[in-house]
Write a protein that holds these residues in place. Structure first.
Motif, PDB file in Angstrom:
ATOM      1  N   GLY A   1       4.399 101.936  38.293  1.00 49.11           N
ATOM      2  CA  GLY A   1       4.157 101.917  37.042  1.00 49.11           C
ATOM      3  C   GLY A   1       4.786 102.366  35.922  1.00 49.11           C
ATOM      4  N   LEU A   2       5.396 103.653  36.264  1.00 43.42           N
ATOM      5  CA  LEU A   2       6.181 104.664  35.623  1.00 43.42           C
ATOM      6  C   LEU A   2       7.887 105.089  35.182  1.00 43.42           C
ATOM      7  CD1 LEU A   2       3.939 107.408  35.123  1.00 43.42           C
ATOM      8  CD2 LEU A   2       3.462 105.641  33.735  1.00 43.42           C
ATOM      9  N   GLU A   3       8.329 103.872  36.089  1.00 39.82           N
ATOM     10  CA  GLU A   3       9.563 103.894  36.588  1.00 39.82           C
ATOM     11  C   GLU A   3       9.970 102.894  35.725  1.00 39.82           C
ATOM     12  OE1 GLU A   3       9.936 102.511  40.237  1.00 39.82           O
ATOM     13  OE2 GLU A   3       9.083 103.957  41.151  1.00 39.82           O
ATOM     14  N   GLY A   4      11.584 103.611  35.569  1.00 39.95           N
ATOM     15  CA  GLY A   4      12.350 102.178  34.204  1.00 39.95           C
ATOM     16  C   GLY A   4      11.506 102.158  32.917  1.00 39.95           C
ATOM     17  N   LEU A   5      11.529 103.375  32.078  1.00 42.31           N
ATOM     18  CA  LEU A   5      10.895 103.363  30.725  1.00 42.31           C
ATOM     19  C   LEU A   5      11.733 104.206  30.320  1.00 42.31           C
ATOM     20  CD1 LEU A   5       7.439 105.971  31.102  1.00 42.31           C
ATOM     21  CD2 LEU A   5       7.667 103.036  31.187  1.00 42.31           C
ATOM     22  N   SER A   6      11.451 103.665  28.969  1.00 41.55           N
ATOM     23  CA  SER A   6      13.147 103.445  27.788  1.00 41.55           C
ATOM     24  C   SER A   6      12.380 104.583  26.389  1.00 41.55           C
ATOM     25  CB  SER A   6      13.222 101.935  27.242  1.00 41.55           C
ATOM     26  OG  SER A   6      11.661 101.495  26.372  1.00 41.55           O
ATOM     27  N   TYR A   7      10.372 105.137  26.921  1.00 40.98           N
ATOM     28  CA  TYR A   7      10.123 106.508  26.317  1.00 40.98           C
ATOM     29  C   TYR A   7       9.930 107.091  26.833  1.00 40.98           C
ATOM     30  CZ  TYR A   7       6.529 102.600  27.536  1.00 40.98           C
ATOM     31  OH  TYR A   7       5.425 102.042  28.457  1.00 40.98           O
ATOM     32  N   ASP A   8       9.252 108.191  26.503  1.00 41.68           N
ATOM     33  CA  ASP A   8       8.505 109.017  27.359  1.00 41.68           C
ATOM     34  C   ASP A   8       6.585 108.963  27.017  1.00 41.68           C
ATOM     35  OD1 ASP A   8      11.028 109.833  28.121  1.00 41.68           O
ATOM     36  OD2 ASP A   8      11.356 111.749  26.454  1.00 41.68           O
ATOM     37  N   ILE A   9       6.312 109.441  28.141  1.00 41.62           N
ATOM     38  CA  ILE A   9       4.411 109.172  27.920  1.00 41.62           C
ATOM     39  C   ILE A   9       4.703 110.320  28.183  1.00 41.62           C
ATOM     40  CG2 ILE A   9       2.469 108.917  28.647  1.00 41.62           C
ATOM     41  CD1 ILE A   9       3.397 106.245  30.114  1.00 41.62           C
TER      42      ILE A   9
END
Length: 320
Positions: free
Chosen positions: A55-63
């Protein structure tokens, strides 16, 4: 009560922020100009779920992840602005709001409350909640462990002052129980499952029938104002990952065990029996949360009545 609450909050703030500093792990390298979501987490929580489900693939932001051992220090980090968002149970959210934390629940889930429980040693002579009178119980102040303790004893006619509460973090509480310095430990998953599988404890009273089983994804007012699209995307990824997890129980349990460092059988036990589902923030959720707030007021844990309606933001659509 106010002085105790303030002192507790200062202690939790120090411990919580120290924990956050110690375990803050950037999930991604921040790219220039990309938004950053400061995501708080609890052991066995959202990070494990999202990593297992991809679920962390293709993020437009960083976590930027910060892990906490319990909800209370996570709530203090929210209050200090050290994190933008994090998972928190219904009872600790009430405690945080009563202490002035500017935070709202943006997503709700309901689960079987069995794993929120009062535990005793396997050889303990105690057989029910009524026998806790005069006994010592370790838990986190304002936690769902604290809540299930009070619910369990008041259901038998006992009063809060009929037991001796010792406020300890989960690791210290477990040690106190196994060494015999307390009679019981009130905790939650995955600590309950781990204690059962390792045979360090047994369930004396479960939260089933006592608690509404609600937990939330909470976010600070500041983060909601500044990062609403990011929070919306993050919540939807969590909801999607939760659905994936129940279609892939074995795979998720194995990943969860590896990430949080517990035996696979404990990870699978706590996951399967929790049966967690994300639900709309509707009238029933608000009514159940109000019941929790009213109970905390009744037993003196919060000083003033709290109207919970304003502590929800239902505009995120967790089940969309």
């Amino acid at each position: 009560m106010t002085s105790h609450l303030d002192r507790s909050r200062r202690q939790l703030l120090a411990g919580g922020l120290a924990a956050a500093t110690a375990v803050t792990l950037p999930a991604l390298v921040r790219a220039q100009g990309r938004p950053v979501l400061k995501a708080g987490d609890q052991k066995g929580g959202l990070r494990a779920l999202l990593e297992a489900a991809g679920g962390l693939e293709g993020l437009s932001y960083d976590i930027q992840w910060s892990e906490f051992p319990a909800a209370a220090p996570l709530a203090e980090a929210l209050n200090a602005g050290a994190v933008d968002s994090g998972p928190i149970g219904d009872a600790p959210l009430i405690f945080a709001l009563a202490a002035g934390t500017r935070v709202k629940a943006i997503g709700a889930n309901r689960s079987d409350a069995y794993g929120t429980a009062v535990l005793v040693r396997p050889d303990s002579p105690l057989k029910n909640a009524a026998e806790l009178k005069g006994k010592s119980i370790a838990t986190n102040r304002g936690s769902i462990g604290h809540y299930v303790t009070l619910k369990a004893i008041t259901a038998t006619g006992l009063k809060p002052e009929d037991v001796s509460l010792r406020f300890l973090a989960p690791a210290d509480a477990k040690l106190a129980l196994t060494q015999g310095s307390v009679d019981a430990w009130a905790t939650w998953e995955p600590y309950t499952a781990l204690a059962e599988v390792s045979r360090h404890a047994r369930v004396l009273v479960s939260g089933r029938g006592l608690l509404p089983g609600l937990s939330y994804l909470a976010a600070t007012d500041a983060a909601i104002a500044a990062k609403r699209p990011v929070l919306q995307d993050f919540l939807q990824r969590v909801v999607k990952a939760q659905r994936w997890s129940y279609r892939n129980v074995d795979a998720f349990s194995a990943t969860l065990a590896r990430i949080i460092g517990i035996p696979p059988e404990a990870a699978k036990l706590q996951f399967e029996r929790r049966q967690q589902q994300w639900i709309p923030i509707d009238a029933q959720v608000i009514a159940d949360q109000q019941g929790t707030a009213d109970f905390y007021r009744q037993v003196g844990l919060i000083k003033q009545p709290l109207d919970v309606k304003g502590t929800f933001d239902a505009g995120f659509g967790a089940t969309a």
